[in-house]
Design a protein around this motif. Sequence first.
Motif, PDB file in Angstrom:
ATOM      1  N   VAL A   1       8.848   0.280 117.322  1.00 47.25           N
ATOM      2  CA  VAL A   1       7.795   1.407 117.216  1.00 47.25           C
ATOM      3  C   VAL A   1       6.519   0.767 116.855  1.00 47.25           C
TER       4      VAL A   1
ATOM      5  N   TRP B   1       2.961   0.100 119.148  1.00 44.84           N
ATOM      6  CA  TRP B   1       1.647   0.326 118.277  1.00 44.84           C
ATOM      7  C   TRP B   1       0.801  -0.689 118.667  1.00 44.84           C
TER       8      TRP B   1
ATOM      9  N   ASP C   1       4.768   8.025 109.021  1.00 43.48           N
ATOM     10  CA  ASP C   1       3.812   8.660 109.895  1.00 43.48           C
ATOM     11  C   ASP C   1       3.197   7.432 110.872  1.00 43.48           C
ATOM     12  N   SER C   2       2.966   6.545 110.057  1.00 39.77           N
ATOM     13  CA  SER C   2       2.474   5.267 111.035  1.00 39.77           C
ATOM     14  C   SER C   2       3.252   4.844 111.920  1.00 39.77           C
TER      15      SER C   2
ATOM     16  N   SER D   1       4.819   5.610 114.520  1.00 38.42           N
ATOM     17  CA  SER D   1       5.220   6.352 115.823  1.00 38.42           C
ATOM     18  C   SER D   1       4.307   5.894 116.762  1.00 38.42           C
TER      19      SER D   1
ATOM     20  N   ASP E   1       6.130   9.322 121.907  1.00 38.57           N
ATOM     21  CA  ASP E   1       7.300  10.401 121.627  1.00 38.57           C
ATOM     22  C   ASP E   1       8.470   9.305 120.799  1.00 38.57           C
TER      23      ASP E   1
ATOM     24  N   ARG F   1       9.407   7.974 117.417  1.00 38.68           N
ATOM     25  CA  ARG F   1       9.341   8.295 116.034  1.00 38.68           C
ATOM     26  C   ARG F   1      10.283   7.877 115.030  1.00 38.68           C
TER      27      ARG F   1
ATOM     28  N   ASN G   1      10.645   8.892 112.059  1.00 34.82           N
ATOM     29  CA  ASN G   1      10.873  10.124 111.307  1.00 34.82           C
ATOM     30  C   ASN G   1      11.877  11.163 111.973  1.00 34.82           C
ATOM     31  N   SER G   2      11.450  11.175 113.416  1.00 29.91           N
ATOM     32  CA  SER G   2      12.272  11.880 114.061  1.00 29.91           C
ATOM     33  C   SER G   2      13.893  11.583 113.909  1.00 29.91           C
TER      34      SER G   2
END
Length: 376
Positions: free
Chosen positions: A202, A206, A230-231, A233, A236, A238, A240-241
């Motif tokens: 990720v 980015w 949060d950063s 990501s 789609d 992520r 967190n997910s």
Amino acid sequence: MRDFVGRRPELALLRGLAHPPAGPAAAPPVAVVFGTPGSGKTTLAVRLAEQLAGEPADPPFLLDLQGLDARPLTPQEAAGRLLAGWGAGELDLVRLNPQERLARYREAAAGRRGVLVLDNAADEAQVRPLLPVAGRLLVVVTSRHTLAGLEGVHRVELTALAPEESAALLRAVVGAARVDAEPAAVEQITELCGHLPLALRVAANWAATRTSWSLGRLASRLADEDRRLDSLSAGDLRVNSAFSLSYSRLAPETARMFRLLSLIPGPDFSAPLAALLARLPLLDAEDLLEELLEAGLLTTRREDRYRLHDLLRLYARSRLREEDGEPAGPPTGPGCAADCWPRPCWRAAATRPTTRRRRPATRCSGRAAGSRRCTG
């Protein structure tokens, strides 16, 4: 998969299973690949399939068992999809009852060679009927759970990447020129990602889409613990997910233990400290830790010690703030063991060895399931 890096010992082991030595016929080989969410289990299986694709065998086949969905595939449904993928006619499959479909699948699997990937398995009950009993088909099962109830399988645990492998992944995605120009930033980024493949990918994606930004800027964004997840990501994709999928399936008391573990200082801890935080008897706390191990949200270290990955710690802390409010320190109050322990002993509890006892782990389809109560 041009940007795949590392995992050489694991791939070598799996390729060896695909080429068993000549000798008496044995049961078809089965490997269970498990690890922390985001450790690259599916990616490893796909890479193995790519490496075996050119061999004189049946084409590799991957089936998503949808183990983290609200309704995972049943073994019978999985067998039907595999048979259809192997060329069985739809009308033939419709005429078969569930048990006949499984029997037809085992017959077909016994005649195949190569590799079958059963991806994202929910539990042993889903996988066991799909394991061939004859033939030379290598079955690779990936799961966030350890699937400890399966017997006679080879287990492959995926841990964090080595520092040089993490840097190589950034180099493969971002480009050698940018990565080699900022070695200090690269080291900081890989450390802040905890060398977790998903987080690294990720972060690399980015950076790759912001060609005018320095890697130092990315490192600065990730340095903020409150914003790091949060950063991490990109579109789609992520981190967190990935974590929330596993967390949402924990029983309430297990989820509470997971949240509380974010308060423990240091790289690892022992069961007595977890019991203290949760205000539970030691054996009940050990049961909850075992459930977190089975779910892939904890790992073990030497001398029966446990470890929570740095990014999982941040996720657990965020859930603690959201659901409980964050305590300032060890638990206190009537009946709590912390009343009898000075603060230095609370920290020292992390050094106390304990012998873990295993029991079958329980898993919930959602957070509304019943919880375990204890008045410790």
